[in-house]
Design a protein around this motif. Structure first.
Motif, PDB file in Angstrom:
ATOM      1  N   ALA A 130    -111.996 -68.536   6.049  1.00 52.37           N
ATOM      2  CA  ALA A 130    -112.754 -69.684   5.553  1.00 52.37           C
ATOM      3  C   ALA A 130    -113.321 -70.455   6.740  1.00 52.37           C
ATOM      4  N   VAL A 131    -114.624 -70.691   6.708  1.00 50.18           N
ATOM      5  CA  VAL A 131    -115.301 -71.430   7.773  1.00 50.18           C
ATOM      6  C   VAL A 131    -115.598 -72.836   7.286  1.00 50.18           C
ATOM      7  N   VAL A 132    -115.122 -73.821   8.025  1.00 50.48           N
ATOM      8  CA  VAL A 132    -115.348 -75.225   7.717  1.00 50.48           C
ATOM      9  C   VAL A 132    -116.201 -75.810   8.831  1.00 50.48           C
ATOM     10  N   GLY A 133    -117.322 -76.406   8.449  1.00 51.64           N
ATOM     11  CA  GLY A 133    -118.213 -76.981   9.443  1.00 51.64           C
ATOM     12  C   GLY A 133    -118.075 -78.476   9.523  1.00 51.64           C
ATOM     13  N   ARG A 134    -119.108 -79.181   9.023  1.00 45.56           N
ATOM     14  CA  ARG A 134    -119.104 -80.654   9.091  1.00 45.56           C
ATOM     15  C   ARG A 134    -118.000 -81.260   8.251  1.00 45.56           C
ATOM     16  N   ASP A 170    -121.618 -70.290  18.665  1.00 50.09           N
ATOM     17  CA  ASP A 170    -120.694 -69.187  18.958  1.00 50.09           C
ATOM     18  C   ASP A 170    -119.346 -69.509  18.338  1.00 50.09           C
ATOM     19  N   LEU A 171    -119.189 -69.124  17.102  1.00 49.32           N
ATOM     20  CA  LEU A 171    -118.026 -69.546  16.320  1.00 49.32           C
ATOM     21  C   LEU A 171    -116.818 -68.639  16.524  1.00 49.32           C
ATOM     22  N   GLY A 172    -117.031 -67.413  16.933  1.00 49.89           N
ATOM     23  CA  GLY A 172    -115.915 -66.498  17.072  1.00 49.89           C
ATOM     24  C   GLY A 172    -115.449 -65.954  15.738  1.00 49.89           C
ATOM     25  N   LEU A 173    -116.401 -65.405  14.955  1.00 53.39           N
ATOM     26  CA  LEU A 173    -116.068 -64.835  13.648  1.00 53.39           C
ATOM     27  C   LEU A 173    -115.255 -63.550  13.819  1.00 53.39           C
ATOM     28  N   THR A 233    -127.931 -69.012   8.972  1.00 50.72           N
ATOM     29  CA  THR A 233    -127.974 -67.820   8.114  1.00 50.72           C
ATOM     30  C   THR A 233    -128.358 -66.586   8.919  1.00 50.72           C
ATOM     31  N   ARG A 234    -129.317 -66.739   9.842  1.00 48.95           N
ATOM     32  CA  ARG A 234    -129.716 -65.600  10.676  1.00 48.95           C
ATOM     33  C   ARG A 234    -128.539 -65.096  11.512  1.00 48.95           C
ATOM     34  N   ARG A 235    -127.801 -66.015  12.122  1.00 46.30           N
ATOM     35  CA  ARG A 235    -126.650 -65.611  12.945  1.00 46.30           C
ATOM     36  C   ARG A 235    -125.551 -64.988  12.078  1.00 46.30           C
TER      37      ARG A 235
END
Length: 313
Positions: free
Chosen positions: A37-41, A67-70, A102-104
């Motif tokens: 699960a990715v949490v941003g703002r 560069d989130l490190g998925l 979305t592109r990344r």
């Protein structure tokens, strides 16, 4: 028609701090899938306090456009994250958060070997709507910056059709526990505050809402199916009511003495949403609008009115 292909998957869910992402995450975990699960703002917040601990859940914080490190490998993506057109949000910010991110994410999905991609889009992609019924064939006419950013996102997803099957969900207002940023929630807030509720074009048919529970079940179903290529579907509630009846159900459910004032607005959009194709091809099964509104009132009225009461006391 899509075919059934049930198996346990590793699913990347973006926007997991928001209403749709949080519920998608919980539904996928309940179905036995592993979730990153990715949490941003949005911080995880109090809504996560009821989330059962699970060895099948990993949490990432960060910017999808950075560069989130998925994870190096995952089977599917449920992309709910989006920047909404709130006051002060620039076109550049919408582009960064809705297009570049979305592109990344698509590039990462290709590298990870993903086999499904579900993209949460919006009816805003259509821009100016003049038809009585919105469906997948409705013409796109000059969307505003937010709608344009979601349209570009759809195009990016569609360009990856040779890499993995994808489905864009063109959504109206999403309602559910603690939902905001939709007309029905604004009606409830006004009713809880005892304010006048203005309803334009009161006799217009209305099914322009999706409950997050229906959406979650649909996402879980989709990840257990196989289909080819890139597609997009419009989603709404089942059956119809009117704009006035929808507002009245919310106001009456809240109680109090808010007055509903009606007014004709000839230039305002008057449309309903067809889910026929989503039902036929992908098994979408929404609630009827009446029970959906009843559930929305039952799960929100007490909390919303209490919160407004605290702010005004």
């Amino acid at each position: 028609m899509a075919k059934k292909a049930a198996r346990t998957m590793h699913v990347l869910v973006t926007g997991a701090g928001g209403l749709c992402g949080r519920h998608a995450m919980a539904g996928l975990l309940a179905a036995g899938h592993r979730v990153t699960a990715v949490v941003g703002r949005s911080a995880a917040g109090p809504a996560w306090s009821s989330m059962p601990e699970s060895g099948m859940l990993d949490l990432l914080h960060g910017d999808l456009a950075g560069d989130l490190g998925l994870p190096r490998s995952f089977d599917a993506v449920v992309h709910t994250a989006a920047r909404l057109p709130d006051p002060g949000v620039s076109t550049a910010t919408l582009t960064h958060d809705n297009v570049l991110a979305t592109r990344r994410l698509l590039a990462a999905a290709k590298t990870a070997g993903a086999r499904r991609f579900v993209y949460f889009s919006s009816l805003s992609v259509y821009g100016r709507i003049v038809s009585d019924v919105v469906d997948e064939r409705t013409a796109i006419d000059a969307p505003e910056p937010y709608g344009a950013s979601k349209q570009i996102g759809e195009e990016l997803v569609r360009a990856c059709a040779g890499c993995f099957p994808s489905l864009a969900l063109r959504l109206p207002g999403i309602i559910g526990p603690r939902s905001t940023r939709n007309w029905l929630s604004r009606v409830m807030e006004a009713a809880c505050a005892g304010k006048e509720v203005m309803v334009f074009n009161p006799d217009t048919p209305f099914n322009n809402a999706v409950h997050v529970d229906d959406l979650t079940r649909f996402v879980v179903r989709l990840l257990g199916m196989e289909w080819d290529g890139a597609d997009a579907v419009t989603l709404g509630a089942d059956s119809m009511t009117t704009v006035l009846d929808a507002a009245r159900r919310v106001v009456d459910g809240v109680g109090g003495d808010s007055k509903i004032v009606t007014r004709e607005a000839p230039g305002a959009p008057r449309f309903t949403v067809s889910s026929r194709r989503a039902k036929a091809l992908y098994g979408y099964a929404p609630m009827e609008i009446g029970p959906m509104l009843e559930q929305f009132v039952a799960e929100n009225a007490a909390d919303v009115c209490r919160d407004i009461g605290k702010r005004t006391s």
